[in-house]
Every structure is written in structure tokens, then in C-alpha cells.
Scaffold this active site. Structure first.
Site, mmCIF file in Angstrom:
data_model
loop_
_atom_site.group_PDB
_atom_site.id
_atom_site.type_symbol
_atom_site.label_atom_id
_atom_site.label_comp_id
_atom_site.label_asym_id
_atom_site.label_seq_id
_atom_site.Cartn_x
_atom_site.Cartn_y
_atom_site.Cartn_z
ATOM 1 N N LYS A 93 0.862 -1.184 0.000
ATOM 2 C CA LYS A 93 0.000 0.000 0.000
ATOM 3 C C LYS A 93 0.893 1.227 0.000
ATOM 4 O O LYS A 93 1.975 1.209 0.598
ATOM 5 C CB LYS A 93 -0.867 0.012 1.281
ATOM 6 C CG LYS A 93 -2.074 0.899 1.207
ATOM 7 C CD LYS A 93 -3.276 0.158 0.634
ATOM 8 C CE LYS A 93 -4.477 1.050 0.511
ATOM 9 N NZ LYS A 93 -5.649 0.324 0.014
ATOM 10 N N GLY A 99 -22.303 5.039 4.986
ATOM 11 C CA GLY A 99 -21.419 5.542 3.923
ATOM 12 C C GLY A 99 -22.065 5.320 2.574
ATOM 13 O O GLY A 99 -22.199 4.173 2.124
ATOM 14 N N GLY A 138 -20.974 6.233 -0.362
ATOM 15 C CA GLY A 138 -19.949 6.526 -1.373
ATOM 16 C C GLY A 138 -20.020 5.502 -2.495
ATOM 17 O O GLY A 138 -21.087 4.948 -2.786
ATOM 18 N N VAL A 144 -18.721 2.305 -2.943
ATOM 19 C CA VAL A 144 -19.105 0.925 -2.607
ATOM 20 C C VAL A 144 -20.529 0.907 -2.043
ATOM 21 O O VAL A 144 -21.357 0.080 -2.434
ATOM 22 C CB VAL A 144 -18.104 0.307 -1.595
ATOM 23 C CG1 VAL A 144 -18.550 -1.075 -1.164
ATOM 24 C CG2 VAL A 144 -16.711 0.249 -2.189
HETATM 25 P P1 NAD Z 1 -15.906 6.657 -0.765
HETATM 26 O O1 NAD Z 1 -14.992 7.718 -0.317
HETATM 27 O O2 NAD Z 1 -16.501 6.730 -2.145
HETATM 28 O O3 NAD Z 1 -17.146 6.504 0.249
HETATM 29 C C1 NAD Z 1 -17.053 6.606 1.629
HETATM 30 C C2 NAD Z 1 -18.230 7.433 2.112
HETATM 31 O O4 NAD Z 1 -18.271 7.386 3.534
HETATM 32 C C3 NAD Z 1 -18.161 8.907 1.710
HETATM 33 O O5 NAD Z 1 -19.342 9.279 1.032
HETATM 34 C C4 NAD Z 1 -17.997 9.637 3.058
HETATM 35 O O6 NAD Z 1 -18.614 10.913 3.068
HETATM 36 C C5 NAD Z 1 -18.666 8.665 3.988
HETATM 37 N N1 NAD Z 1 -18.310 8.825 5.404
HETATM 38 C C6 NAD Z 1 -17.124 9.168 5.954
HETATM 39 N N2 NAD Z 1 -17.214 9.198 7.293
HETATM 40 C C7 NAD Z 1 -18.499 8.856 7.596
HETATM 41 C C8 NAD Z 1 -19.212 8.716 8.812
HETATM 42 N N3 NAD Z 1 -18.628 8.921 10.001
HETATM 43 N N4 NAD Z 1 -20.517 8.350 8.764
HETATM 44 C C9 NAD Z 1 -21.126 8.154 7.581
HETATM 45 N N5 NAD Z 1 -20.493 8.267 6.385
HETATM 46 C C10 NAD Z 1 -19.206 8.630 6.403
HETATM 47 O O7 NAD Z 1 -15.105 5.290 -0.574
HETATM 48 P P2 NAD Z 1 -15.445 3.846 -1.166
HETATM 49 O O8 NAD Z 1 -14.586 3.598 -2.346
HETATM 50 O O9 NAD Z 1 -16.920 3.673 -1.277
HETATM 51 O O10 NAD Z 1 -14.892 2.928 0.012
HETATM 52 C C11 NAD Z 1 -15.616 2.760 1.218
HETATM 53 C C12 NAD Z 1 -14.828 1.858 2.157
HETATM 54 O O11 NAD Z 1 -14.603 0.590 1.530
HETATM 55 C C13 NAD Z 1 -13.436 2.397 2.540
HETATM 56 O O12 NAD Z 1 -13.148 1.976 3.853
HETATM 57 C C14 NAD Z 1 -12.507 1.672 1.570
HETATM 58 O O13 NAD Z 1 -11.188 1.571 2.085
HETATM 59 C C15 NAD Z 1 -13.199 0.318 1.482
HETATM 60 N N6 NAD Z 1 -12.910 -0.428 0.255
HETATM 61 C C16 NAD Z 1 -13.206 0.107 -0.957
HETATM 62 C C17 NAD Z 1 -12.950 -0.632 -2.102
HETATM 63 C C18 NAD Z 1 -13.304 -0.099 -3.467
HETATM 64 O O14 NAD Z 1 -13.287 -0.873 -4.437
HETATM 65 N N7 NAD Z 1 -13.664 1.172 -3.593
HETATM 66 C C19 NAD Z 1 -12.366 -1.911 -2.014
HETATM 67 C C20 NAD Z 1 -12.101 -2.439 -0.733
HETATM 68 C C21 NAD Z 1 -12.368 -1.691 0.394
#
Ligand code: NAD
Length: 357
Positions: free
Chosen positions: A82, A182, A184, A186
Site C-alpha cells: 500500500k 457511507g 460513497g 461501494v
Molecule cells: P468513498 O470515499 O466513495 O465513500 C465513503 C463514504 O463514507 C463517503 O461518502 C464519506 O462521506 C462517507 N463517510 C465518511 N465518514 C463517515 C461517517 N462517520 N458516517 C457516515 N459516512 C461517512 O469510498 P469507497 O470507495 O466507497 O470505500 C468505502 C470503504 O470501503 C473504505 O473503507 C474503503 O477503504 C473500502 N474499500 C473500498 C474498495 C473499493 O473498491 N472502492 C475496495 C475495498 C475496500
């Protein structure tokens, strides 16, 4: 006394940590290579405004170790790595910044392969790709696998269905109350699967615009207040925001029988909170097992991308999750530990395979 970098590496089993800086572009990077027993280390590049360099280092060390477990349990021939870049994304991102970083990645000769993570995009990967071939997650039009989030969400959905089967006797999510924390990348794709199966979906986010997007896409979804989610009753809690949301305070309040979500490092301390969940009768789908869809997708990009193959491979998360639940029950251990032991066994078996002829 604080531990030195080398001591932290020894404690967590890291092979190599590389520090990079370039005053011209403002680049300050830490590339952590945890373990290359199974293959080159692969993991995303996170750009974050860390408060201290130590915080950035710990994040890189924890996340790279998580990638070793994720790839090992998913049957991939990849190691764990990472990179974290320190600073304000809005001020730093530029073509020279990414290309300078790409040159540093290239200097590792393939021992570390990068990809997208928080605050990095497919476009950034294209700039990195101008300086190194050791980059994945490029756009589909340039031969890449594109955004990993939909595939990650599909894997989380598979893990959630397996968890429902174990906890409720059926893997149907119809009518189940699911909180997706969240909204976002995912979270939104996951909610798409849940709505299609007619689950009762609730969501929260600290970013209002994300909530608006979700409600426009899926009007039946109910928005709840982030600060009171653990006072509410749900069947399934799906952490899809940041890590460490499963901690002593939240577990004490939790009323849900199942936790299955996409966030990395959900347990604040696996040694404390893994057993605490067992005691409370909450079934926990190990994060690095059910959120492996993204890395599985990327691993297929390395061999020449094929979407159908990616989705079929990710679907295996369902059986693997059930297998982990069975092992945990038989061995009377928490599910995160069962998953870690399975990953460690594969690492050890393959390491031994490579000894001798
Ligand atoms: P993202 O940034 O698109 O979404 C995360 C969302 O969480 C954002 O909208 C943010 O505003 C929200 N958030 C932050 N703090 C918060 C809180 N306290 N309460 C409620 N919402 C809150 O990220 P993502 O790509 O959707 O990833 C989400 C999680 O999954 C992360 O932990 C990431 O490491 C993990 N992950 C993602 C992937 C991927 O393919 N994108 C793969 C494996 C793991």
C-alpha cells in the site's frame, strides 16, 4: 517511548518500507511492502492530509498488511502493499506530481504494483502509467479494469447473503433491515443490489450530496442520522465508510445480529473486538474476506481483463464466508481470527512449496 519504523516493521512483519519525497512537485510518499511470498505486492495509493508523519506510516503499515491477508484468502498470487501520499489532494494533484510518483513506483521494479484508493482516480492512474507499467485500475478504454467499486460491492453483497444464511437460516435479504453506513462508491452499488432484492435499506453519510444522489437513485431508501445509528434496530449493519467503527462503544450499543460491509479495518482492535462480538452473539463477516472484490478484479486485469471471469471469481466469496463461519464455530474462535488463520496457512503452504525443487 515510541517505536521506530524498523521496530514497527518487525512487529507487523513488513519486508520493506520506502520513503519518497520531491520538493518540486510536493510529493511525500510512503510505500509499504508487507509480504511478497505469493507474488508482487499490490495495493492502492491513498492521498490523505495526515496530521503527522507517524499517522501516515501506521496507516500504510496497517493497510499493506491487510492487503496480504486479502489476497491470500482470496486465492490470488499477489502480496500485500500500500502507498500513502501525505498532503491536501486539492492542492497537490497534477500531471508532474503523479508522474514523479510513477517514477518512484517504477524504481521498485515490480515489487509493488499500485492502484486507486481514497482520493486517487482512474485519471491519476493514467498519469502514473506514463512512467511505469506497474499500475492497475486504469480506465477500461486503455485496457484496464476501470472502477473496482461495483465489483467490491458485489463481493460484499455475496458475503452479506452468506452471513444471512448463517444467522437467519436463509440467504434471502428480502424484507431485512440493512443499514449501509457511507453512501460513497461501494455503499451506493451495494444499495443497488439490496434494493433489487427488496431489502429495507437505511443509509447515512456525513456528505449531504452523497445522500441526495442515493435518494434520487433509490427513492425507497431511508436516510438516518449518522450520530444515532447504533441506537436503532437493524438486522444487518454494513460499514462502508471508514475503519474502526466496530469498537467497544459501538458494540455495547449494537442491536443487530450481523455485521457485513465493505470498509477496511472495521474492528478497532481485532484481539479485543473480535471476541467481544462473539460474546454478544453478533456474526461478523471478516472485512478483508468480503471486500476483496476490488483486488480480485484488479488481479484479473494483470492477466488481461475479462469482466465475466472477474464476477464469477468474486461470487466465490459466498462459499468462503460460510466456510470461515463453520471453522470459527468448530474451533470456538472469532471469525476474523478464523479468516486470518486461513490466509496465514496459505502463505505458509506456498512458502514451503517454493523451498527445494
Ligand atoms: P468513498 O470515499 O466513495 O465513500 C465513503 C463514504 O463514507 C463517503 O461518502 C464519506 O462521506 C462517507 N463517510 C465518511 N465518514 C463517515 C461517517 N462517520 N458516517 C457516515 N459516512 C461517512 O469510498 P469507497 O470507495 O466507497 O470505500 C468505502 C470503504 O470501503 C473504505 O473503507 C474503503 O477503504 C473500502 N474499500 C473500498 C474498495 C473499493 O473498491 N472502492 C475496495 C475495498 C475496500
Amino acid at each position: 517511548m515510541q517505536s521506530s519504523t524498523l521496530e514497527l516493521m518487525q512487529q507487523m512483519g513488513h519486508e520493506q518500507v520506502v520513503f519518497c519525497q520531491d520538493p518540486h512537485t510536493g510529493l511525500n510518499a510512503i510505500i509499504a511492502i508487507h509480504n511478497t511470498t505469493l507474488g508482487p505486492s499490490l495495493g492502492g495509493t491513498r492521498l490523505w492530509n495526515y496530521n503527522t508523519h507517524e499517522e501516515a506510516l501506521i496507516d500504510a503499515l496497517r493497510l499493506s498488511r491487510g492487503m496480504t491477508y486479502k489476497s491470500a484468502i482470496s486465492g490470488l498470487n499477489l502480496g500485500g502493499g500500500k502507498a500513502v501520499l501525505i498532503g491536501d489532494a486539492a492542492k497537490l494533484k497534477s500531471e508532474p506530481y503523479w508522474r514523479r510518483y510513477g517514477k518512484f513506483v517504477n524504481s521498485l521494479n515490480g515489487k509493488y504494483i499500485t492502484a486507486e484508493d481514497v482520493n486517487t482516480s482512474k485519471g491519476d492512474m493514467e498519469y502514473i502509467g506514463m512512467e511505469t507499467k506497474f499500475v492497475t485500475g486504469k480506465p477500461e478504454y486503455s485496457g484496464g479494469s476501470g472502477d473496482p467499486s461495483p465489483v467490491t460491492a458485489y463481493g460484499v453483497y455475496m458475503g452479506m447473503k452468506a452471513s444471512a444464511k448463517k444467522a437467519f437460516g436463509s440467504d434471502s435479504l428480502t424484507g431485512k433491515k440493512v443499514l449501509v453506513q457511507g453512501a460513497g462508491n461501494v455503499g451506493q452499488y451495494l444499495m443497488g443490489y439490496l434494493v433489487a432484492e427488496e431489502a429495507k435499506v437505511y443509509t447515512c453519510d456525513i456528505n449531504e450530496s452523497k445522500l441526495k444522489q442515493v435518494v434520487t437513485l433509490y427513492p425507497k431508501i431511508e436516510v438516518v442520522d449518522s450520530s444515532t445509528i447504533f441506537d436503532m434496530d437493524f438486522d444487518i449493519y454494513a460499514p462502508c465508510a471508514l475503519g474502526a467503527t466496530v469498537n467497544t462503544e459501538s458494540i455495547n450499543k449494537m442491536k443487530c445480529p450481523v455485521i457485513a460491509g465493505g470498509a477496511n479495518n472495521q474492528l478497532a482492535d481485532e484481539n479485543v473486538h473480535g471476541p467481544m462480538l462473539v460474546e454478544k452473539g453478533i456474526l461478523y463477516a471478516p472485512d478483508f474476506l468480503v471486500n476483496a472484490g476490488g483486488i480480485i478484479n484488479i488481479s484479473i486485469e494483470i492477466d488481461g481483463y475479462n469482466k465475466e471471469r472477474a464476477m464469477n471469481t468474486v461470487a466465490k466469496i459466498y462459499d468462503r464466508t460460510l466456510q470461515i463461519f463453520d471453522i470459527a464455530e468448530k474451533e470456538k474462535i472469532h471469525t476474523q481470527l478464523a479468516a486470518m488463520r486461513m490466509a496465514e496457512k496459505r502463505l505458509s503452504d506456498i512458502a514451503h512449496l517454493r523451498v527445494g525443487i
